[in-house]
Design a protein around this motif. Structure first.
Motif, PDB file in Angstrom:
ATOM      1  N   ALA A  83      37.170 -33.437  58.760  1.00 12.77           N
ATOM      2  CA  ALA A  83      36.014 -32.894  58.036  1.00 12.77           C
ATOM      3  C   ALA A  83      35.682 -33.721  56.795  1.00 12.77           C
ATOM      4  CB  ALA A  83      36.268 -31.424  57.702  1.00 12.77           C
ATOM      5  N   ILE A 118      45.297 -28.209  54.487  1.00 10.90           N
ATOM      6  CA  ILE A 118      46.496 -27.952  55.282  1.00 10.90           C
ATOM      7  C   ILE A 118      47.077 -29.308  55.680  1.00 10.90           C
ATOM      8  CG2 ILE A 118      47.307 -27.009  57.476  1.00 10.90           C
ATOM      9  CD1 ILE A 118      44.788 -25.029  57.086  1.00 10.90           C
ATOM     10  N   PRO A 124      39.950 -26.549  55.383  1.00 11.80           N
ATOM     11  CA  PRO A 124      39.045 -25.537  55.939  1.00 11.80           C
ATOM     12  C   PRO A 124      37.839 -25.318  55.019  1.00 11.80           C
ATOM     13  CG  PRO A 124      41.301 -24.700  55.776  1.00 11.80           C
ATOM     14  CD  PRO A 124      41.238 -25.961  54.992  1.00 11.80           C
ATOM     15  N   VAL A 125      36.704 -24.947  55.606  1.00 16.79           N
ATOM     16  CA  VAL A 125      35.552 -24.543  54.800  1.00 16.79           C
ATOM     17  C   VAL A 125      35.313 -23.052  54.998  1.00 16.79           C
ATOM     18  CG1 VAL A 125      34.469 -26.818  54.861  1.00 16.79           C
ATOM     19  CG2 VAL A 125      33.862 -25.135  56.612  1.00 16.79           C
ATOM     20  N   ALA A 126      34.637 -22.443  54.023  1.00 17.49           N
ATOM     21  CA  ALA A 126      34.434 -20.999  54.043  1.00 17.49           C
ATOM     22  C   ALA A 126      33.522 -20.580  55.190  1.00 17.49           C
ATOM     23  CB  ALA A 126      33.835 -20.550  52.715  1.00 17.49           C
ATOM     24  N   GLY A 127      33.763 -19.351  55.633  1.00 22.71           N
ATOM     25  CA  GLY A 127      32.899 -18.768  56.658  1.00 22.71           C
ATOM     26  C   GLY A 127      33.680 -18.165  57.791  1.00 22.71           C
ATOM     27  N   GLY A 128      33.410 -16.885  58.034  1.00 28.89           N
ATOM     28  CA  GLY A 128      34.077 -16.224  59.141  1.00 28.89           C
ATOM     29  C   GLY A 128      33.875 -14.729  59.089  1.00 28.89           C
ATOM     30  N   ALA A 177      40.819 -15.660  61.127  1.00 24.96           N
ATOM     31  CA  ALA A 177      39.396 -15.300  61.163  1.00 24.96           C
ATOM     32  C   ALA A 177      38.938 -14.859  59.779  1.00 24.96           C
ATOM     33  CB  ALA A 177      39.173 -14.199  62.200  1.00 24.96           C
ATOM     34  N   PHE A 178      39.521 -15.464  58.769  1.00 28.05           N
ATOM     35  CA  PHE A 178      39.147 -15.139  57.386  1.00 28.05           C
ATOM     36  C   PHE A 178      37.824 -15.793  57.017  1.00 28.05           C
ATOM     37  CE2 PHE A 178      43.875 -14.600  56.271  1.00 28.05           C
ATOM     38  CZ  PHE A 178      43.790 -13.220  56.350  1.00 28.05           C
ATOM     39  N   ASP A 179      37.333 -15.383  55.858  1.00 29.27           N
ATOM     40  CA  ASP A 179      36.069 -15.919  55.357  1.00 29.27           C
ATOM     41  C   ASP A 179      36.312 -17.038  54.331  1.00 29.27           C
ATOM     42  OD1 ASP A 179      33.277 -16.022  55.148  1.00 29.27           O
ATOM     43  OD2 ASP A 179      33.298 -14.722  53.389  1.00 29.27           O
ATOM     44  N   ARG A 180      37.211 -16.808  53.401  1.00 26.91           N
ATOM     45  CA  ARG A 180      37.404 -17.763  52.285  1.00 26.91           C
ATOM     46  C   ARG A 180      38.354 -18.897  52.692  1.00 26.91           C
ATOM     47  NH1 ARG A 180      40.070 -15.028  48.144  1.00 26.91           N
ATOM     48  NH2 ARG A 180      39.653 -16.822  46.816  1.00 26.91           N
ATOM     49  N   ALA A 181      38.007 -20.103  52.237  1.00 27.73           N
ATOM     50  CA  ALA A 181      38.807 -21.287  52.573  1.00 27.73           C
ATOM     51  C   ALA A 181      40.244 -21.155  52.056  1.00 27.73           C
ATOM     52  CB  ALA A 181      38.154 -22.539  52.003  1.00 27.73           C
ATOM     53  N   LYS A 223      42.195 -18.935  54.428  1.00 28.12           N
ATOM     54  CA  LYS A 223      42.465 -19.659  55.684  1.00 28.12           C
ATOM     55  C   LYS A 223      43.664 -20.582  55.495  1.00 28.12           C
ATOM     56  CE  LYS A 223      37.606 -19.871  57.227  1.00 28.12           C
ATOM     57  NZ  LYS A 223      37.693 -19.550  58.655  1.00 28.12           N
ATOM     58  N   THR A 224      43.621 -21.339  54.389  1.00 30.37           N
ATOM     59  CA  THR A 224      44.688 -22.294  54.101  1.00 30.37           C
ATOM     60  C   THR A 224      46.029 -21.578  53.940  1.00 30.37           C
ATOM     61  OG1 THR A 224      43.067 -23.674  52.971  1.00 30.37           O
ATOM     62  CG2 THR A 224      45.382 -24.165  52.544  1.00 30.37           C
ATOM     63  N   VAL A 284      47.441 -20.248  57.378  1.00 33.97           N
ATOM     64  CA  VAL A 284      47.895 -21.315  58.277  1.00 33.97           C
ATOM     65  C   VAL A 284      49.159 -21.968  57.721  1.00 33.97           C
ATOM     66  CG1 VAL A 284      47.292 -23.561  59.264  1.00 33.97           C
ATOM     67  CG2 VAL A 284      45.597 -21.724  59.232  1.00 33.97           C
ATOM     68  N   ALA A 291      39.370 -21.124  62.622  1.00 33.99           N
ATOM     69  CA  ALA A 291      37.960 -21.526  62.715  1.00 33.99           C
ATOM     70  C   ALA A 291      37.529 -22.106  61.378  1.00 33.99           C
ATOM     71  CB  ALA A 291      37.083 -20.340  63.075  1.00 33.99           C
ATOM     72  N   SER A 292      36.649 -23.094  61.458  1.00 32.30           N
ATOM     73  CA  SER A 292      36.114 -23.713  60.243  1.00 32.30           C
ATOM     74  C   SER A 292      34.807 -24.419  60.588  1.00 32.30           C
ATOM     75  CB  SER A 292      37.128 -24.725  59.686  1.00 32.30           C
ATOM     76  OG  SER A 292      36.665 -25.257  58.465  1.00 32.30           O
ATOM     77  N   GLY A 293      33.750 -24.086  59.821  1.00 33.76           N
ATOM     78  CA  GLY A 293      32.453 -24.699  60.111  1.00 33.76           C
ATOM     79  C   GLY A 293      31.710 -23.923  61.180  1.00 33.76           C
ATOM     80  N   LEU A 336      33.653 -27.974  61.627  1.00 30.78           N
ATOM     81  CA  LEU A 336      34.504 -28.355  60.486  1.00 30.78           C
ATOM     82  C   LEU A 336      33.727 -28.599  59.188  1.00 30.78           C
ATOM     83  CD1 LEU A 336      37.095 -30.827  62.107  1.00 30.78           C
ATOM     84  CD2 LEU A 336      37.034 -28.337  62.170  1.00 30.78           C
ATOM     85  N   GLU A 349      29.726 -24.993  56.075  1.00 28.78           N
ATOM     86  CA  GLU A 349      30.287 -23.968  55.197  1.00 28.78           C
ATOM     87  C   GLU A 349      29.245 -22.870  54.998  1.00 28.78           C
ATOM     88  OE1 GLU A 349      31.519 -25.796  51.640  1.00 28.78           O
ATOM     89  OE2 GLU A 349      32.722 -24.095  50.978  1.00 28.78           O
ATOM     90  N   ALA A 350      29.725 -21.624  54.875  1.00 25.51           N
ATOM     91  CA  ALA A 350      28.806 -20.524  54.585  1.00 25.51           C
ATOM     92  C   ALA A 350      28.279 -20.686  53.165  1.00 25.51           C
ATOM     93  CB  ALA A 350      29.542 -19.195  54.737  1.00 25.51           C
TER      94      ALA A 350
END
Lengths: 77, 266
Positions: free
Chosen positions: A9, A48, A73-77, B179-183, B186-187, B190, B205-207, B232, B235-236
């Protein structure tokens, strides 16, 4: 020693070939942090880190032939 | 002659009519489906026919639902998935879609973790409904999943996932869906899983934001047991937020990846 780089990315531009890949010659016992600093990867980006596909961190010491993967990672989900 | 009634073998007489079978199985049944299509009650059956006899408004027993869902399309699949235990961290735009798809395909146990409650803005992309506004997301989703398939076993954790409780929440899961929202979250998830649960497969998931092409939603194998779905990059952000079609597509790609892991295809 040589280390293989695999950046994803937004970090791809900091890799040796600018596309996310490349091999890098570094001093023995270099840490992940040394390599990321050498490649000017911004430390503030949550990322990561994996070495040969399994968990690593900035303090991990690399060996010759290791593959360092860094994924931000980028935000969104 | 041998026919199938509600996907179970049934011995019928030569030329027996649908109405006769209905009266033996459930006289109150008011919906008769023969080989996938509605049929008249005076239709004569042939050997090998598959007849579904349904009473509208009555939920059939779970064993019968299992048989009817599974037999037609992928016999044996649901038996293979029944023992699976999958964790889903965050049940928003990604996680609620992943959960619904995995419930429908027959995964035995889902572990759902999310501290949030349903609020109106969620309805634009998440599998919640107007009458669930204000409910804990895990409880609201459990309600919906139970309607899709009452046989799914659910473990609900309406708490914020932290490094300290990951083991307690997701212990025993062979796959965990990030399946989180904030980076940052997520980090965190993982990293802890990679470090402390190296045998767990992570499907992240990312992007996934915006209305960009879904062709960009690729599967990236970042680590030995660490997959990431998305482009990837997307970003939201304001005016390019998460939208139901694309984030839903990403969630379903994650769900398919989980399925493939569970079936030993990866």
């Amino acid at each position: 020693m040589k280390v293989n780089i695999k950046f994803f990315a937004g970090l791809r531009k900091f890799s040796p070939d600018g596309e996310g890949y490349g091999a890098l010659s570094v001093e023995s016992d270099s840490t992940v942090g040394d390599i990321l600093d050498h490649l000017n990867v911004p430390p503030e980006k949550p990322s990561i880190i994996l070495i040969n596909g399994v968990h690593g961190n900035r303090q991990s010491v690399l060996k010759d032939g290791d593959t360092l993967s860094v994924f931000p990672p980028v935000a969104g989900g | 002659m041998k026919i199938y009634v509600n996907e179970r073998p049934f011995e019928a007489s030569e030329g027996e009519k649908i109405a006769s079978i209905r009266d033996k199985v459930n006289p109150r049944a008011d919906l008769l489906i023969l080989n996938g299509f509605p049929a008249a009650e005076d239709h004569k059956l042939s050997g090998g026919d598959r007849l579904s006899i349904i009473e509208r408004g009555v939920v059939p027993p779970i064993e019968e639902i299992e048989a009817m869902i599974g037999a037609r399309h992928t016999p044996g699949l649901r038996e293979r998935l029944r023992g699976a235990r999958v964790g889903i961290a965050g049940v928003g735009g990604l996680g609620s879609n992943v959960a619904l798809a995995l419930t429908r395909v027959g995964v035995g146990t889902l572990v759902l973790a999310d501290f949030d409650v349903v609020e109106p803005s969620n309805l634009g992309r998440q599998q919640f409904f107007t009458d669930q506004i204000g409910m804990e997301k895990t409880s609201a989703l459990a309600e919906t999943l139970g309607r899709a398939h009452p046989g799914v076993a659910l473990e609900l954790h309406p708490v914020r996932v932290t490094p300290e409780n990951i083991d307690e929440i997701f212990g025993g899961c062979s796959v965990v869906v990030e399946a989180f929202d904030r980076a940052e979250e997520k980090t965190m998830l993982v990293e802890v899983l990679l470090k402390e649960h190296p045998d767990v497969t992570i499907v992240a998931a990312s992007g996934v934001a915006g209305s960009y092409s879904t062709e960009g939603l690729k599967i990236h194998r970042v680590g030995e047991r660490f997959y990431v779905v998305g482009d990837l990059e997307s970003e939201a952000r304001p005016f390019q937020g998460l939208m139901a079609p694309r984030v839903g597509a990403a969630g379903h790609i994650q769900a398919n990846l989980v399925l493939r892991v569970l079936l030993g295809e990866l």
